[in-house]
Design an enzyme around this catalytic site. Structure first.
Site, PDB file in Angstrom:
ATOM      1  N   GLY A 199      77.893  16.602  61.849  1.00  0.00           N
ATOM      2  CA  GLY A 199      78.109  16.610  60.352  1.00  0.00           C
ATOM      3  C   GLY A 199      78.630  15.252  59.841  1.00  0.00           C
ATOM      4  CB  THR A 200      81.513  13.223  61.082  1.00  0.00           C
ATOM      5  OG1 THR A 200      82.684  14.370  60.752  1.00  0.00           O
ATOM      6  CG2 THR A 200      82.352  12.054  60.625  1.00  0.00           C
ATOM      7  CD  GLN A 214      82.834  25.281  58.065  1.00  0.00           C
ATOM      8  OE1 GLN A 214      82.658  26.378  58.438  1.00  0.00           O
ATOM      9  NE2 GLN A 214      83.373  24.462  59.045  1.00  0.00           N
ATOM     10  CB  SER A 224      77.472  20.245  61.801  1.00  0.00           C
ATOM     11  OG  SER A 224      78.104  20.355  63.294  1.00  0.00           O
ATOM     12  CG  HIS A 253      79.938  21.902  66.409  1.00  0.00           C
ATOM     13  ND1 HIS A 253      81.151  22.042  66.450  1.00  0.00           N
ATOM     14  CD2 HIS A 253      79.981  20.797  65.646  1.00  0.00           C
ATOM     15  CE1 HIS A 253      82.005  21.479  65.693  1.00  0.00           C
ATOM     16  NE2 HIS A 253      81.144  20.744  65.183  1.00  0.00           N
ATOM     17  CB  THR A 265      67.688   6.547  73.182  1.00  0.00           C
ATOM     18  OG1 THR A 265      67.123   5.384  73.286  1.00  0.00           O
ATOM     19  CG2 THR A 265      66.899   7.816  73.961  1.00  0.00           C
ATOM     20  CB  CYS A 303     101.393  17.883  63.094  1.00  0.00           C
ATOM     21  SG  CYS A 303     103.014  17.382  63.686  1.00  0.00           S
TER      22      CYS A 303
END
Length: 389
Positions: A71-72, A178, A198, A200, A236, A328
């Site tokens: 997706g990125t 999403q 995406s 996954h 590829t 963080c």
């Protein structure tokens, strides 16, 4: 007991996709760009997967699906692929609650002189179509608005937003990572020019994604090379992973009518039980919401003992996987930029948590998780009286 409730982060690869990938790895491992039999067998696999992914969003032409590494990369190809068409910086619009794959890419364009408008959202995380209409300029070439927000679950009015953009003559992109496989998406009806997917997130393997490119929309490739994927994504193709993506997309489309209502029931069950816990505030839109998505924030998070991250760690010790919105950096906890953009205080934005449901989630999983969460909060914040409000 092990309970996984972080399906928005990633989903387990379904056995049907794994079986197909194993077959490809052992029997159809050729380079799809090669002209001999081995290569053509692999090329057939890729094209079959392209048809299946196109079917998930009802794309009329399978060639409108460009496979990427995830997706990125799909988001980057959409944003930078448009931007690189212009020798002179132009204007683009995004929302203030985009995934970092969009917001960070746009930040880079700003460094190169592009003008960027970030549309504000209401406390539910929704963009007002009137704000979009007012933000459009003569040199606005692209608008990108996330379909379903990954942290708070809000679904944007994509059809209304896309109609506004189309009437202006700009291109419209949406990150549907999403939403795909959880909500019905029909790109023949939806006024979008570019849409990111995406693998996954829909029980396919990690390492594959896709960008839907409406026919006649022009993009500049980001990768120089052999010109694979209609010249838009050289390199590829990862044949086994793409094949697994295709299987996952096909099954997601088949199961949508039954799985989405089931997830909505579980989601609403979770919200109803969590509402009994003082100090927890639901975030996002309660109606226009991803079917699998539950998000809350702590009213009195302090970033130390009581925070979203602290709750994630405590539930992990109990065998339950959820996620938090705060980040963080160098040992210092930073409030969620999404919650800040929605108008929450810094303290509340440190306390965001996300519980996302999937194919294996049961009512018992919800009930147990809420019980454990109550116990954790009672231990971390004993001043909270865990009674019904």
């Amino acid at each position: 007991m092990q309970i996984y409730l972080d399906y928005s982060a990633t989903t387990p690869t379904r056995k049907e996709a794994i079986a197909v990938m194993q077959t490809i790895l052992t029997q159809q491992w050729g380079n799809p760009s090669s002209l001999h039999e081995w290569g053509q067998r692999a090329a057939t696999v890729v094209e079959q997967a392209r048809v299946l992914v196109a079917g998930l969003i009802n794309a009329a032409s399978p060639e409108s699906i460009v496979f990427t590494s995830g997706g990125t990369e799909a988001d980057n190809l959409a944003i930078m692929g448009v931007a690189r068409l212009y020798a002179v910086p132009q204007h683009l619009i995004i929302s203030s609650v985009e995934h970092s794959a969009i917001s960070e890419t746009v930040r880079l364009l700003e460094m190169w002189g592009w003008e960027v408008t970030r549309l504000s959202v209401d406390v539910k995380g929704r963009v007002n179509p009137l704000d979009l209409k007012a933000a459009l300029r003569h040199n606005t070439v692209l608008v990108s608005i996330i379909y379903g927000q990954s942290e708070v679950g809000t679904v944007q009015p994509i059809a209304a937003l896309g109609k506004i953009v189309r009437s202006h003559g700009a291109l419209f992109h949406t990150d549907a990572v999403q939403a795909a496989g959880r909500l019905p998406i029909d790109v023949q009806q939806l006024p979008v020019d570019l849409l990111s997917l995406s693998s996954h997130k829909i029980y396919g393997p990690q390492g594959a994604g896709a960008l839907y490119v409406r026919p006649s929309v022009e993009l500049m490739t980001l990768l120089g090379g052999g010109g694979q994927e209609m010249g838009l994504r050289s390199g590829t193709q990862a044949v086994p992973i793409i094949a697994g993506f295709g299987v996952a997309a096909e099954l997601a489309a088949q199961e949508l009518a039954t799985e989405t209502p089931r997830l909505i029931e579980l989601r609403d069950r979770a919200f109803a039980q969590l509402a009994e816990i003082p100090g927890l505030i639901p975030t996002g839109d309660s109606c226009d919401r991803l079917p699998h998505h539950v998000s809350m924030c702590l009213e009195n998070a302090d970033g130390k003992k009581l925070s979203g991250k602290a709750l994630v760690r405590q539930l992990n010790l109990a065998g339950i996987g959820i996620s938090a919105g705060a980040a963080c950096h160098s040992g210092k906890l930073s409030p969620s930029p999404i919650l800040l953009a929605m108008g929450y205080s810094e303290k509340a934005a440190l306390g965001g948590i996300r519980i996302t449901l999937g194919r294996d989630t049961t009512e018992a999983d919800i009930d147990w998780t809420v019980m454990v969460l109550k116990q954790v909060l009672q231990r971390l914040a004993p001043d909270l009286s865990l009674v019904k409000r």
